[in-house]
Write a protein that holds these residues in place. Structure first.
Motif, PDB file in Angstrom:
ATOM      1  N   SER A 445      48.203  20.608   7.990  1.00 38.95           N
ATOM      2  CA  SER A 445      48.431  21.245   9.289  1.00 38.95           C
ATOM      3  C   SER A 445      47.171  21.992   9.696  1.00 38.95           C
ATOM      4  O   SER A 445      46.259  22.196   8.871  1.00 38.95           O
ATOM      5  N   GLY A 446      47.158  22.435  10.931  1.00 36.83           N
ATOM      6  CA  GLY A 446      46.044  23.248  11.418  1.00 36.83           C
ATOM      7  C   GLY A 446      45.978  24.560  10.651  1.00 36.83           C
ATOM      8  O   GLY A 446      44.891  25.065  10.340  1.00 36.83           O
ATOM      9  N   SER A 447      47.142  25.118  10.342  1.00 31.83           N
ATOM     10  CA  SER A 447      47.154  26.380   9.591  1.00 31.83           C
ATOM     11  C   SER A 447      46.547  26.186   8.213  1.00 31.83           C
ATOM     12  O   SER A 447      45.732  26.999   7.763  1.00 31.83           O
ATOM     13  N   ALA A 472      42.835  35.113  20.234  1.00 35.89           N
ATOM     14  CA  ALA A 472      42.846  33.856  19.477  1.00 35.89           C
ATOM     15  C   ALA A 472      44.096  33.699  18.630  1.00 35.89           C
ATOM     16  O   ALA A 472      44.713  34.682  18.203  1.00 35.89           O
ATOM     17  N   TYR A 473      44.410  32.427  18.370  1.00 38.30           N
ATOM     18  CA  TYR A 473      45.455  32.075  17.402  1.00 38.30           C
ATOM     19  C   TYR A 473      44.890  31.022  16.463  1.00 38.30           C
ATOM     20  O   TYR A 473      44.324  30.024  16.920  1.00 38.30           O
ATOM     21  N   HIS A 474      45.034  31.261  15.160  1.00 38.14           N
ATOM     22  CA  HIS A 474      44.487  30.292  14.205  1.00 38.14           C
ATOM     23  C   HIS A 474      45.518  29.772  13.212  1.00 38.14           C
ATOM     24  O   HIS A 474      45.173  28.952  12.361  1.00 38.14           O
ATOM     25  N   GLY A 475      46.756  30.246  13.271  1.00 37.03           N
ATOM     26  CA  GLY A 475      47.740  29.650  12.375  1.00 37.03           C
ATOM     27  C   GLY A 475      48.815  30.608  11.929  1.00 37.03           C
ATOM     28  O   GLY A 475      48.775  31.807  12.220  1.00 37.03           O
ATOM     29  N   ASN A 476      49.792  30.064  11.189  1.00 37.18           N
ATOM     30  CA  ASN A 476      51.030  30.807  10.923  1.00 37.18           C
ATOM     31  C   ASN A 476      51.117  31.450   9.540  1.00 37.18           C
ATOM     32  O   ASN A 476      52.133  32.035   9.208  1.00 37.18           O
ATOM     33  N   VAL A 576      41.392  22.501  16.311  1.00 37.24           N
ATOM     34  CA  VAL A 576      42.768  22.025  16.131  1.00 37.24           C
ATOM     35  C   VAL A 576      43.352  21.518  17.455  1.00 37.24           C
ATOM     36  O   VAL A 576      44.031  20.495  17.497  1.00 37.24           O
ATOM     37  N   GLN A 577      43.052  22.227  18.553  1.00 42.67           N
ATOM     38  CA  GLN A 577      43.585  21.771  19.836  1.00 42.67           C
ATOM     39  C   GLN A 577      42.626  20.847  20.573  1.00 42.67           C
ATOM     40  O   GLN A 577      43.048  20.021  21.368  1.00 42.67           O
ATOM     41  N   THR A 578      41.344  21.045  20.341  1.00 42.98           N
ATOM     42  CA  THR A 578      40.369  20.477  21.269  1.00 42.98           C
ATOM     43  C   THR A 578      39.641  19.234  20.773  1.00 42.98           C
ATOM     44  O   THR A 578      38.900  18.620  21.540  1.00 42.98           O
ATOM     45  N   GLY A 603      43.483  19.488  13.265  1.00 47.15           N
ATOM     46  CA  GLY A 603      44.927  19.363  13.042  1.00 47.15           C
ATOM     47  C   GLY A 603      45.549  18.589  14.177  1.00 47.15           C
ATOM     48  O   GLY A 603      45.013  17.550  14.572  1.00 47.15           O
ATOM     49  N   LYS A 604      46.609  19.144  14.686  1.00 51.80           N
ATOM     50  CA  LYS A 604      47.418  18.561  15.769  1.00 51.80           C
ATOM     51  C   LYS A 604      47.211  17.061  16.061  1.00 51.80           C
ATOM     52  O   LYS A 604      47.991  16.250  15.583  1.00 51.80           O
ATOM     53  N   PRO A 605      46.166  16.683  16.839  1.00 53.55           N
ATOM     54  CA  PRO A 605      46.098  15.281  17.280  1.00 53.55           C
ATOM     55  C   PRO A 605      45.637  14.317  16.194  1.00 53.55           C
ATOM     56  O   PRO A 605      45.691  13.108  16.390  1.00 53.55           O
TER      57      PRO A 605
HETATM   58  N1  PMP Z   1      44.515  26.678  15.453  1.00 55.57           N
HETATM   59  C1  PMP Z   1      44.794  26.530  16.746  1.00 55.57           C
HETATM   60  C2  PMP Z   1      43.730  26.723  17.752  1.00 55.57           C
HETATM   61  C3  PMP Z   1      46.073  26.211  17.147  1.00 55.57           C
HETATM   62  O1  PMP Z   1      46.346  26.061  18.433  1.00 55.57           O
HETATM   63  C4  PMP Z   1      47.075  26.040  16.156  1.00 55.57           C
HETATM   64  C5  PMP Z   1      48.503  25.658  16.544  1.00 55.57           C
HETATM   65  N2  PMP Z   1      48.911  26.075  17.779  1.00 55.57           N
HETATM   66  C6  PMP Z   1      46.750  26.204  14.832  1.00 55.57           C
HETATM   67  C7  PMP Z   1      45.458  26.511  14.507  1.00 55.57           C
HETATM   68  C8  PMP Z   1      47.766  26.050  13.742  1.00 55.57           C
HETATM   69  O2  PMP Z   1      48.138  24.723  13.601  1.00 55.57           O
HETATM   70  P1  PMP Z   1      49.544  24.339  12.950  1.00 55.57           P
HETATM   71  O3  PMP Z   1      50.605  24.824  13.843  1.00 55.57           O
HETATM   72  O4  PMP Z   1      49.452  22.834  12.840  1.00 55.57           O
HETATM   73  O5  PMP Z   1      49.604  24.947  11.607  1.00 55.57           O
END
Ligand code: PMP
Length: 751
Positions: A445-447, A472-476, A576-578, A603-605
């Motif tokens: 995952s991105g996280s 910013a958001y980088h993960g959970n 992760v998004q871009t 991640g994501k895509p």
């Molecule tokens: N980084 C960015 C920029 C994100 O947008 C996200 C998810 N929204 C994440 C990390 C975390 O990815 P994930 O939900 O797949 O763990």
């Protein structure tokens, strides 16, 4: 049936026949008909009768069939008004009269029935569509057991004999034949023996269906001339075919007709599975016959009435995922195993799913299929998806699906074994990155990617401190929530931890620096902070998603990275998004900034929705991390994920999706900027490729109400940014110019 053999009688002839045969002194006006000649007979008050002169080739038995059907229907509890047959003064119900060509034509007189053709009522309410289904079901019920020798005919409008229409396929250009082919193949595969048969009305086209003046219910069905012994479900299918014309959501409309029908005459499972194929076959037959008739009688207007909308509908139906319409109808009829109402699904979530997750939209969506740039719900509606950047190459892309499912059937295991897919993937991924980023870790995952990046940076620098951009958001994970101002400064957050420094978001629309020196002034903050307390890492999305689609002034990221690096820190680009071509001009968004990161997280895509992430870094950083403690990730880099991710790279390349992101993104950006000049609601428009933001002059509540409204109009958008007033546009990369036009011309009209 020869349309050219339609009788040539004039309105004066009709008035004369009314007088001579029926003793009626009325005026006559012609009504449209495909192959007969019909006249309305009027007095001062209004229409009284319909004089029907049958096509020269119409057999007497078929007219008798129609008369007997009228009698049966008049005597049954259908809730509909049917015309009554009026005998001539001679006592005959069917009178032969000579035409100008000397041939005998059969004349009948029916009483007038009041009503408005459904075709002229707009819009068709749910109530009306259900009433249509119910009306046909009542007619089919009333006709149960009805037998007449003439009904057992080989008739070109009988869906069982639709192959009579396929003879004209060659009259169509190839691109139109291509639209029809899958529908005709489905028709060929029908098992007619599984469908109950009987005498059916067979012509619920929207000019034959009469409704009350308020347009709420069906009051009559006209013209029994197409009645035939066939699959009973054909009556419903034909009504569905016409009910779908000109509808934004044809399957939702058809589903209401099915629901109405099923409530009166329950469909068998086989019928439920066949009605869509039958409805589509009716449309296909209709356009084939129209092609032939246009050749035979180029000036017969009636032939063209339903031709253009029929093609538009067929094109739309052809774009739907295979099986989805039938899935919707199976839900309506209670044959979809495991299907549940939206309310029951929501209730189950409410009671048993961890409550820290909200649903999108005030009326949540129940999506059952994705296909390319659209999502499809359980009720038959289609939505243009401008939200799901995860479905990068389009929802349910066959190549990704095929690659992943083939591998799933062979082997899926952890990465402690050698595998071709893993080797090929890391080779291809590094080839797409700057040469210095030549070591890859595969995660889920991105996280996980950012979590690992954090560890890599700390291992490499021996430091703890982290710089992040505001919002910013980088993960959970806990460590990532700690470096995500979006979270720690948001609801439920515990504020900024001591080891984290927030850098101002380089926002040239709302931020403090907006002029030509904005990049260096924002970067100076990073340089200052790095001098004062050198960090382990600076984490930055290459364009800020959660910050509200913020695109940094040119050169910002390169300057900020240089400052961090000279203080001994590591620069992490969160892609992760871009990533993966979304930026259009470049494969990675950091490239648009001329920046070179030390670590890139993805991640994501990456695998089109299959859970996967990746971290790319330098050999030096990877070596610092290799201190003896293994990095094991059970699922990371498994052969199924790698197969999906490889297919994504293939599709991006083979379908030119990066270039599409550039071209469509530029087109959309220009269109939105043009709208902004006219709409006070739009504050700012920004974007790069298919990653765009529209900042509204609106509150969070207003913006979310707008997004709810566009959803009702069939377009899915989301909001983000610290004020939740930025509309995000980040669709699957198969999003094209026509989709952009929907967004520009329909959606913004709704706002
Ligand atoms: N980084 C960015 C920029 C994100 O947008 C996200 C998810 N929204 C994440 C990390 C975390 O990815 P994930 O939900 O797949 O763990």
């Amino acid at each position: 049936m020869n349309v050219a053999a339609a009788p040539k009688f004039t309105a004066d002839d009709a008035a004369r026949l009314a007088r001579e045969l029926y003793g009626l002194s009325l005026t006559a006006e012609s009504l449209p008909s495909e192959r007969d000649r019909n006249f309305v007979l009027k007095d001062d008050v209004g229409p009284r009768f319909v004089l029907k002169i049958a096509n020269r080739e119409e057999a007497l038995e078929v007219l008798d069939l129609q008369n007997k059907l009228l009698e049966r229907l008049a005597a049954s509890a259908t809730g509909l008004a049917f015309p009554r047959l009026v005998a001539a003064r001679s006592g005959l119900e069917i009178t032969p009269v000579p035409g100008e060509d000397g041939a005998a034509y059969f004349v009948r007189l029916l009483t007038w029935v009041d009503g408005v053709p459904m075709a002229t009522v707009q819009p068709h309410s749910v109530e009306l569509l259900r009433s249509l289904g119910a009306a046909l079901a009542r007619v089919d019920r009333a006709l149960a057991g009805f037998e007449h020798a003439a009904a057992h005919r080989i008739f070109y409008w009988d869906l069982r004999h639709a192959s009579m229409a396929w003879r004209y396929l060659d009259l169509l250009p190839e691109e139109r034949r291509r639209i029809l082919r899958p529908f005709i193949d489905a028709w060929r595969a029908l098992d007619w023996d599984s469908l109950p048969a009987g005498t059916i009305y067979n012509d619920a086209n929207d000019y034959n269906v009469l409704v009350d003046p308020a347009g709420t219910r069906v009051v009559s069905l006209l013209d029994l001339g197409d009645a035939v012994h066939s699959a009973i479900a054909g009556d419903l299918a034909i009504a569905m075919a016409y009910a779908m014309l000109d509808k934004q959501d044809p399957i939702a409309a058809a589903a209401e007709v099915v629901a109405g029908y099923h409530s009166v005459r329950p469909l068998s499972e086989a019928e439920t599975d066949a009605v869509y194929t039958l409805a589509a076959a009716r449309l296909c037959a209709s356009v084939c016959y129209a092609a032939n008739q246009a050749r035979l009688a180029p000036d017969n207007q009636y032939l063209n009435i339903s031709n253009r909308p029929a093609w538009a509908l067929l094109e739309k139906l052809a774009s739907f995922p295979i099986g989805w319409p039938t899935e919707v109808f199976r839900r309506v009829c209670g044959y979809a195993a495991g299907a549940r109402t939206s309310a029951s699904l929501a209730e189950s979530r409410r009671r048993m799913l961890g409550p820290s997750l909200s649903l999108s939209y005030s009326e949540p969506l129940h999506i059952v299929r994705g296909w390319r740039q659209h999502l499809y719900d359980a009720g038959g509606r289609r939505y243009l998806d401008c939200v799901n950047n995860v479905a990068h190459v389009g929802h349910a892309h066959p190549r990704v699906n095929e690659a992943a499912s083939r591998q799933m059937a062979l082997l899926n295991t952890n990465t402690r074994y050698l595998h071709e897919h893993l080797a090929e993937y890391i080779e291809r991924l590094t080839a797409l990155l700057p040469p210095s980023l030549n070591v890859v870790y595969l995660v889920c995952s991105g996280s996980e990617a950012n979590e690992l990046a954090l560890r890599l940076a700390r291992a490499h620098t021996g430091r703890d401190g982290i710089f992040v951009l505001d919002a910013a958001y980088h993960g959970n994970t806990s460590a990532l929530v700690d470096i995500s101002p979006y979270k720690f400064n948001g609801k439920g957050g515990r504020g900024k931890p001591a080891h984290v420094e927030i850098m101002p978001l380089p926002d040239t629309y709302r931020g403090p620096y907006r002029g030509p020196d904005a990049a260096s002034r924002y970067a100076a903050h990073v340089a200052d902070a790095a001098r004062k307390s050198p960090p382990a890492a600076f984490f930055a999305e290459s364009a800020s998603g959660c910050g509200g689609q913020i695109f940094f002034p040119p050169g910002y990221l390169a300057d900020a990275f240089a400052a961090v690096r000279s203080a001994g820190g590591v620069c992490v680009a969160d892609e992760v998004q871009t990533g993966f071509g979304r930026a259009g001009s470049h494969f990675w968004m950091f490239e648009t900034q001329g920046a070179l990161p030390d670590i890139v997280t993805m991640g994501k895509p990456i695998a089109n929705g299959h859970p996967m992430g990746a971290v790319a870094t330098t050999r030096a950083i990877a070596d610092s991390f290799a201190n003896g403690m293994e990095y094991f990730n059970t699922f990371g880099g498994n052969p199924v994920s790698c197969a999906a991710a490889l297919a994504v790279l293939d599709v991006v390349r083979d379908e030119g999706l990066q270039e599409n992101a550039r071209a469509t993104g530029d087109y959309l950006l220009a269109g939105l900027r043009d709208l902004a000049t006219r709409s006070p609601l739009i504050g700012d428009v920004r974007g790069c490729g298919l990653f765009l933001g529209v900042e509204l002059n609106a509150t969070a509540a207003e913006a979310s109400a707008l997004v709810d409204r566009t959803k009702e109009g069939g377009v899915l958008l989301s909001t983000d940014g610290p004020r939740h007033n930025v509309i995000k546009i980040k669709p699957p990369l198969v999003f094209g110019r026509a989709d952009a036009d929907v967004l520009l011309h329909q959606t913004w009209g709704m706002l």
